[in-house]
Design a protein around this motif. Structure first.
Motif, PDB file in Angstrom:
ATOM      1  N   GLY A   6       0.798  -1.214   0.000  1.00  0.00           N
ATOM      2  CA  GLY A   6       0.000   0.000   0.000  1.00  0.00           C
ATOM      3  C   GLY A   6       0.822   1.252   0.000  1.00  0.00           C
ATOM      4  O   GLY A   6       1.994   1.273  -0.295  1.00  0.00           O
ATOM      5  N   GLY A   7       0.160   2.313   0.372  1.00  0.00           N
ATOM      6  CA  GLY A   7       0.747   3.626   0.435  1.00  0.00           C
ATOM      7  C   GLY A   7      -0.308   4.566   0.944  1.00  0.00           C
ATOM      8  O   GLY A   7      -1.463   4.223   1.070  1.00  0.00           O
ATOM      9  N   SER A   8       0.076   5.764   1.236  1.00  0.00           N
ATOM     10  CA  SER A   8      -0.873   6.719   1.792  1.00  0.00           C
ATOM     11  C   SER A   8      -1.283   7.785   0.788  1.00  0.00           C
ATOM     12  O   SER A   8      -1.961   8.724   1.126  1.00  0.00           O
ATOM     13  CB  SER A   8      -0.262   7.404   3.014  1.00  0.00           C
ATOM     14  N   SER A   9      -0.862   7.638  -0.449  1.00  0.00           N
ATOM     15  CA  SER A   9      -1.180   8.648  -1.440  1.00  0.00           C
ATOM     16  C   SER A   9      -2.630   8.534  -1.873  1.00  0.00           C
ATOM     17  O   SER A   9      -3.174   7.448  -1.965  1.00  0.00           O
ATOM     18  CB  SER A   9      -0.271   8.497  -2.662  1.00  0.00           C
ATOM     19  N   LYS A  10      -3.242   9.668  -2.160  1.00  0.00           N
ATOM     20  CA  LYS A  10      -4.592   9.678  -2.677  1.00  0.00           C
ATOM     21  C   LYS A  10      -4.567   9.389  -4.175  1.00  0.00           C
ATOM     22  O   LYS A  10      -3.596   9.646  -4.870  1.00  0.00           O
ATOM     23  CB  LYS A  10      -5.244  11.036  -2.441  1.00  0.00           C
ATOM     24  N   MET A  11      -5.690   8.860  -4.670  1.00  0.00           N
ATOM     25  CA  MET A  11      -5.810   8.622  -6.101  1.00  0.00           C
ATOM     26  C   MET A  11      -5.832   9.939  -6.850  1.00  0.00           C
ATOM     27  O   MET A  11      -6.542  10.850  -6.493  1.00  0.00           O
ATOM     28  CB  MET A  11      -7.107   7.851  -6.381  1.00  0.00           C
ATOM     29  N   GLN A  12      -5.021  10.046  -7.916  1.00  0.00           N
ATOM     30  CA  GLN A  12      -4.968  11.259  -8.708  1.00  0.00           C
ATOM     31  C   GLN A  12      -5.953  11.167  -9.858  1.00  0.00           C
ATOM     32  O   GLN A  12      -6.026  10.156 -10.550  1.00  0.00           O
ATOM     33  CB  GLN A  12      -3.565  11.474  -9.286  1.00  0.00           C
ATOM     34  N   ARG A  13      -6.688  12.240 -10.063  1.00  0.00           N
ATOM     35  CA  ARG A  13      -7.590  12.320 -11.203  1.00  0.00           C
ATOM     36  C   ARG A  13      -7.104  13.452 -12.096  1.00  0.00           C
ATOM     37  O   ARG A  13      -7.274  14.619 -11.790  1.00  0.00           O
ATOM     38  CB  ARG A  13      -9.021  12.578 -10.752  1.00  0.00           C
ATOM     39  N   ASP A  14      -6.496  13.090 -13.224  1.00  0.00           N
ATOM     40  CA  ASP A  14      -5.915  14.105 -14.102  1.00  0.00           C
ATOM     41  C   ASP A  14      -6.982  14.647 -15.041  1.00  0.00           C
ATOM     42  O   ASP A  14      -7.739  13.897 -15.627  1.00  0.00           O
ATOM     43  CB  ASP A  14      -4.778  13.493 -14.939  1.00  0.00           C
ATOM     44  N   THR A  15      -7.018  15.945 -15.192  1.00  0.00           N
ATOM     45  CA  THR A  15      -7.903  16.572 -16.155  1.00  0.00           C
ATOM     46  C   THR A  15      -7.084  17.053 -17.316  1.00  0.00           C
ATOM     47  O   THR A  15      -5.858  17.022 -17.311  1.00  0.00           O
ATOM     48  CB  THR A  15      -8.644  17.768 -15.523  1.00  0.00           C
ATOM     49  N   GLY A  16      -7.770  17.536 -18.363  1.00  0.00           N
ATOM     50  CA  GLY A  16      -7.057  18.082 -19.517  1.00  0.00           C
ATOM     51  C   GLY A  16      -6.241  19.294 -19.136  1.00  0.00           C
ATOM     52  O   GLY A  16      -5.331  19.692 -19.826  1.00  0.00           O
ATOM     53  N   TYR A  38       2.266   2.924  -8.042  1.00  0.00           N
ATOM     54  CA  TYR A  38       1.662   3.628  -9.177  1.00  0.00           C
ATOM     55  C   TYR A  38       0.217   3.987  -8.839  1.00  0.00           C
ATOM     56  O   TYR A  38      -0.411   3.362  -7.989  1.00  0.00           O
ATOM     57  CB  TYR A  38       1.680   2.747 -10.429  1.00  0.00           C
ATOM     58  N   LYS A  39      -0.294   5.014  -9.541  1.00  0.00           N
ATOM     59  CA  LYS A  39      -1.672   5.445  -9.353  1.00  0.00           C
ATOM     60  C   LYS A  39      -2.434   5.309 -10.661  1.00  0.00           C
ATOM     61  O   LYS A  39      -1.854   5.385 -11.742  1.00  0.00           O
ATOM     62  CB  LYS A  39      -1.694   6.907  -8.881  1.00  0.00           C
ATOM     63  N   LEU A  40      -3.734   5.101 -10.550  1.00  0.00           N
ATOM     64  CA  LEU A  40      -4.563   4.976 -11.735  1.00  0.00           C
ATOM     65  C   LEU A  40      -4.620   6.295 -12.496  1.00  0.00           C
ATOM     66  O   LEU A  40      -4.610   7.376 -11.912  1.00  0.00           O
ATOM     67  CB  LEU A  40      -5.982   4.556 -11.353  1.00  0.00           C
ATOM     68  N   ASP A  41      -4.686   6.185 -13.812  1.00  0.00           N
ATOM     69  CA  ASP A  41      -4.779   7.352 -14.674  1.00  0.00           C
ATOM     70  C   ASP A  41      -6.217   7.481 -15.164  1.00  0.00           C
ATOM     71  O   ASP A  41      -6.733   6.588 -15.834  1.00  0.00           O
ATOM     72  CB  ASP A  41      -3.824   7.184 -15.867  1.00  0.00           C
ATOM     73  N   SER A  42      -6.857   8.576 -14.820  1.00  0.00           N
ATOM     74  CA  SER A  42      -8.247   8.788 -15.229  1.00  0.00           C
ATOM     75  C   SER A  42      -8.386   9.967 -16.179  1.00  0.00           C
ATOM     76  O   SER A  42      -9.472  10.520 -16.335  1.00  0.00           O
ATOM     77  CB  SER A  42      -9.129   9.013 -14.001  1.00  0.00           C
ATOM     78  N   SER A  43      -7.293  10.366 -16.826  1.00  0.00           N
ATOM     79  CA  SER A  43      -7.363  11.490 -17.755  1.00  0.00           C
ATOM     80  C   SER A  43      -8.149  11.081 -19.005  1.00  0.00           C
ATOM     81  O   SER A  43      -8.282   9.904 -19.322  1.00  0.00           O
ATOM     82  CB  SER A  43      -5.958  11.953 -18.141  1.00  0.00           C
ATOM     83  N   VAL A  44      -8.657  12.067 -19.722  1.00  0.00           N
ATOM     84  CA  VAL A  44      -9.477  11.800 -20.902  1.00  0.00           C
ATOM     85  C   VAL A  44      -8.863  12.388 -22.173  1.00  0.00           C
ATOM     86  O   VAL A  44      -9.536  12.483 -23.196  1.00  0.00           O
ATOM     87  CB  VAL A  44     -10.913  12.359 -20.719  1.00  0.00           C
ATOM     88  N   ILE A 586     -17.254  13.818 -16.130  1.00  0.00           N
ATOM     89  CA  ILE A 586     -18.070  14.431 -15.088  1.00  0.00           C
ATOM     90  C   ILE A 586     -17.965  13.536 -13.857  1.00  0.00           C
ATOM     91  O   ILE A 586     -18.503  12.436 -13.831  1.00  0.00           O
ATOM     92  CB  ILE A 586     -19.546  14.569 -15.519  1.00  0.00           C
ATOM     93  N   LYS A 587     -17.209  14.007 -12.867  1.00  0.00           N
ATOM     94  CA  LYS A 587     -16.949  13.225 -11.659  1.00  0.00           C
ATOM     95  C   LYS A 587     -16.398  11.856 -12.038  1.00  0.00           C
ATOM     96  O   LYS A 587     -15.307  11.762 -12.606  1.00  0.00           O
ATOM     97  CB  LYS A 587     -18.208  13.142 -10.805  1.00  0.00           C
ATOM     98  N   SER A 588     -17.129  10.776 -11.783  1.00  0.00           N
ATOM     99  CA  SER A 588     -16.615   9.430 -12.024  1.00  0.00           C
ATOM    100  C   SER A 588     -17.064   8.851 -13.361  1.00  0.00           C
ATOM    101  O   SER A 588     -16.921   7.651 -13.603  1.00  0.00           O
ATOM    102  CB  SER A 588     -17.053   8.493 -10.898  1.00  0.00           C
ATOM    103  N   PHE A 589     -17.591   9.680 -14.251  1.00  0.00           N
ATOM    104  CA  PHE A 589     -18.052   9.218 -15.556  1.00  0.00           C
ATOM    105  C   PHE A 589     -17.251   9.913 -16.648  1.00  0.00           C
ATOM    106  O   PHE A 589     -17.072  11.137 -16.626  1.00  0.00           O
ATOM    107  CB  PHE A 589     -19.539   9.534 -15.741  1.00  0.00           C
ATOM    108  N   SER A 590     -16.757   9.121 -17.605  1.00  0.00           N
ATOM    109  CA  SER A 590     -16.012   9.665 -18.746  1.00  0.00           C
ATOM    110  C   SER A 590     -16.627   9.151 -20.036  1.00  0.00           C
ATOM    111  O   SER A 590     -17.177   8.045 -20.085  1.00  0.00           O
ATOM    112  CB  SER A 590     -14.532   9.247 -18.694  1.00  0.00           C
ATOM    113  N   ALA A 591     -16.502   9.950 -21.094  1.00  0.00           N
ATOM    114  CA  ALA A 591     -17.004   9.547 -22.405  1.00  0.00           C
ATOM    115  C   ALA A 591     -16.009   9.971 -23.470  1.00  0.00           C
ATOM    116  O   ALA A 591     -15.384  11.039 -23.372  1.00  0.00           O
ATOM    117  CB  ALA A 591     -18.374  10.168 -22.678  1.00  0.00           C
TER     118      ALA A 591
END
Length: 629
Positions: A6-16, A38-44, A586-591
């Motif tokens: 584990g780790g204590s880092s928060k999940m990163q949500r990258d925007t444009g 590593y952290k998940l990549d949620s960029s669009v 939009i929050k947790s939804f991507s298209a």
């Protein structure tokens, strides 16, 4: 060295706009052998990498899920046994990319893509910690695309399961990785005549005559369907890695009600068991009488042509690992040995052999993240692959936030050519090449990454000796003289808010007469408007252009499942591949909404390989949701 934890880092949500949000979820993962979280990549901003999972530089045989290779040349630099069937690797799972998660709350991600001609892609990922010490994760991906041309269906089912467990005293760790790749790729051998692409009588591309499966009927079904000519791969892998540590444990007092037990290993014994079963098959139930004599020098007898190669691997690896600096798992010395047992089953024979490989690694990744130094090597001392080896050295230095990271590395591998170059058998004939020497490949690399200026640069210099390749549809050959390849890749984002220009460029130059064809210049450019609108809407919309200079692109041999060297047909597409896109989150939804191959409205279809055109205009919509339970 095993990964996970584990780790204590928060999940990163990258925007444009590269704005980061903090979610209420702590979610990190590791891969085996790498001490970095590593952290998940949620960029669009990148449909290819973030969603489709196929790099933009890959060329296919024309359809989603089809046989593919990287136009930015990437040689296989791994010693030891290799069956040699890699045309569908980009869609498949393996142990080396297995993710071992740590999450404070159950996390689920759903993906769905629908495109023209009934193309569909489905993805499901779920991970959760059942206790603080046990985590499991499941991943499934389905790719189903009938394609624009006859006998081109693809229908893949890709599964993965991982788990990690840590004992209460944190001295014992177990990691489990399982994958199953079910690949069904339709093979049509390309068009019979590419001149028919301009014939108005064939505006419906499914009516174009192809080389394989031309007279058979194709039945489409999301869960199966009949594919008259297909590549059928079944790849199964099971790995379990167990570690036991000796070191120092301490209880850290957090507050009046909370103490955390921390354990720092000094010495580790690590055992890994790996089982892999790989079944590679080609099947043509209605063999064309013209294609096989022309390309494979045999006349089909009866209705079926088939080839089947099955390999099973069982390996046991024992490693001893020391951590010289307490609390720094990125600083270690690893010495070990691995015993491999391999069995090959073909239509006409069976073989068995063994290997004993010795390996070692010294890694020092400093806790301040400024220096990263690695030396590792592997040598096959006994067995079928005796004399194979690999050596790798790397030095990485983080200068500062402005200058970024700089990395220098050198790698050399000496290996037996893949087995498919030495033997290939079908129910019609078998071909042998027993004169192949060991291949030798050296890679020198300078690379830099700068997050502040938002660019990456890499310069590679490859040297090849005894380069092995297919000179036609079934004959392998070896180029014994030395030749080299210079390769420079560059990626950067230029921003004038709210507009952005994403540029990816590759330059490749071959020195010598080696049998390797690559485009001199490849580029992808995305011109985008990107902005956060209202409170939660992150929008990225614009145009994408992909282009490469003309070159003698590899042909494809369906029976052997190999991309082959050719110098007869030069692929020179006059227009780039043009796409329009509108991606948003939009929050947790991507298209992801895309209109692709717009260049077909301006000119002819572009080609990926001789007689393999890309699709017509296509429309795709991809959706992605994630849930925190």
């Amino acid at each position: 060295m095993g990964g996970g934890g584990g780790g204590s880092s928060k999940m990163q949500r990258d925007t444009g706009k590269h704005v980061h949000e903090l979610d209420t979820l702590t979610l990190t993962y590791r891969i085996l052998g790498e001490p970095t979280d590593y952290k998940l990549d949620s960029s669009v901003n990148d449909f290819q990498s973030n969603y489709l999972r196929v790099p933009a530089s890959y060329a296919t045989t024309g359809n989603t899920g089809g046989a593919a290779y990287n136009m930015i040349y990437t040689p296989r630099m791994k010693p030891g046994f290799d069956a040699g069937f890699h045309a569908y690797d980009i869609y498949s799972n393996s142990h080396k990319d297995a993710r071992f998660y740590y999450t404070t709350r159950p996390y689920t991600e759903l993906q769905y893509l629908v495109g023209s001609k009934q193309e569909q892609v489905i993805g499901l990922t779920h991970t959760q910690n059942r206790t603080e010490r046990f985590n499991f994760a499941f991943d499934y991906r389905k790719i189903n695309a009938p394609g624009y041309y006859r006998s081109q269906n693809t229908n893949h089912d890709i599964y993965r399961f991982t788990a990690r467990y840590q004992s209460k005293n944190k001295r014992a760790n177990t990691y489990l990785s399982f994958y199953y790749n079910k690949i069904n790729g339709g093979e049509n051998g390309g068009l019979r005549y590419d001149s028919l692409m301009k014939n108005p009588n064939y505006s419906q591309r499914k009516t174009l005559p192809v080389n394989l499966g031309n007279g058979a009927s194709t039945t489409y079904s999301f869960f199966g369907g009949a594919i008259p000519v297909k590549t059928n791969y079944r790849e199964t892998g099971f790995l379990i890695q167990q570690q036991y540590d000796w070191g120092h444990g301490d209880s850290i007092h957090i507050n009046d009600t909370l103490d955390i037990y921390k354990y720092d290993p000094v010495f580790r014994v690590q055992y890994s068991f790996n089982y892999e079963s790989n079944n590679y098959q080609f099947l043509d139930t209605d063999a064309d009488s013209a294609f096989y004599p022309k390309h494979y020098n045999f006349l089909p007898q009866g209705d079926t042509v088939t080839a089947k190669h099955q390999w099973k691997l069982i390996s046991n690896d024992l490693s001893l690992i020391q951590f010289p600096v307490r609390g720094n798992l990125g600083h270690f010395i690893n010495l070990g040995a691995r015993f491999e047992s391999l069995t090959g089953t073909f239509l006409d024979a069976n073989i068995n052999f063994t290997n004993l490989a010795l390996h070692g690694e010294y890694r020092n990744k400093t806790r301040n993240q400024k220096w990263d130094f690695s030396l590792r090597g592997e040598f096959y001392a006994v067995g079928q692959n005796a004399g194979d080896y690999s050596a790798y050295g790397m030095l990485k230095r983080r200068i500062n936030d402005f200058l970024g990271d700089v990395r220098l590395s050198v790698s050399n591998v000496n290996k037996e050519p893949s087995y498919v170059y030495k033997y290939f058998g079908s129910n019609r004939d078998a071909w042998y090449n027993t004169s192949l020497a060991k291949e030798n490949i050296t890679q020198l690399q300078f690379a830099t990454e700068n997050k502040k200026l938002d660019y990456t640069l890499a310069a590679n210099y490859f040297l090849f000796t005894n380069y092995t390749y297919f000179k036609d549809y079934y004959h392998s050959a070896q180029y014994t003289s030395l030749f080299n390849l210079l390769q420079v890749t560059f990626s950067k984002k230029f921003t004038i808010k709210p507009f952005a220009w994403y540029v990816d460029v590759a330059f490749q130059q071959l020195h010598g007469n080696g049998p390797l064809n690559v485009p001199t210049f490849w580029t992808r450019n995305r011109f985008a408007f990107e902005k956060r609108l209202y409170t939660n809407l992150n929008l990225v919309t614009g145009l994408e252009f992909r282009y490469n200079t003309g070159y003698y692109a590899d042909d494809y041999s369906p029976l052997t499942g190999q991309f082959i060297y050719q110098e007869k047909t030069k692929i020179s597409n006059p227009l780039p591949d043009i796409s329009a896109f509108a991606n948003f989150r939009i929050k947790s939804f991507s298209a992801y909404v895309r209109a692709e191959n717009l260049n077909t409205f301006l000119g002819d279809n572009n080609y990926a390989a001789p007689l393999y055109p890309y699709n017509n205009f296509a429309f795709r919509v991809g959706l992605r949701w994630w849930f925190i339970n």
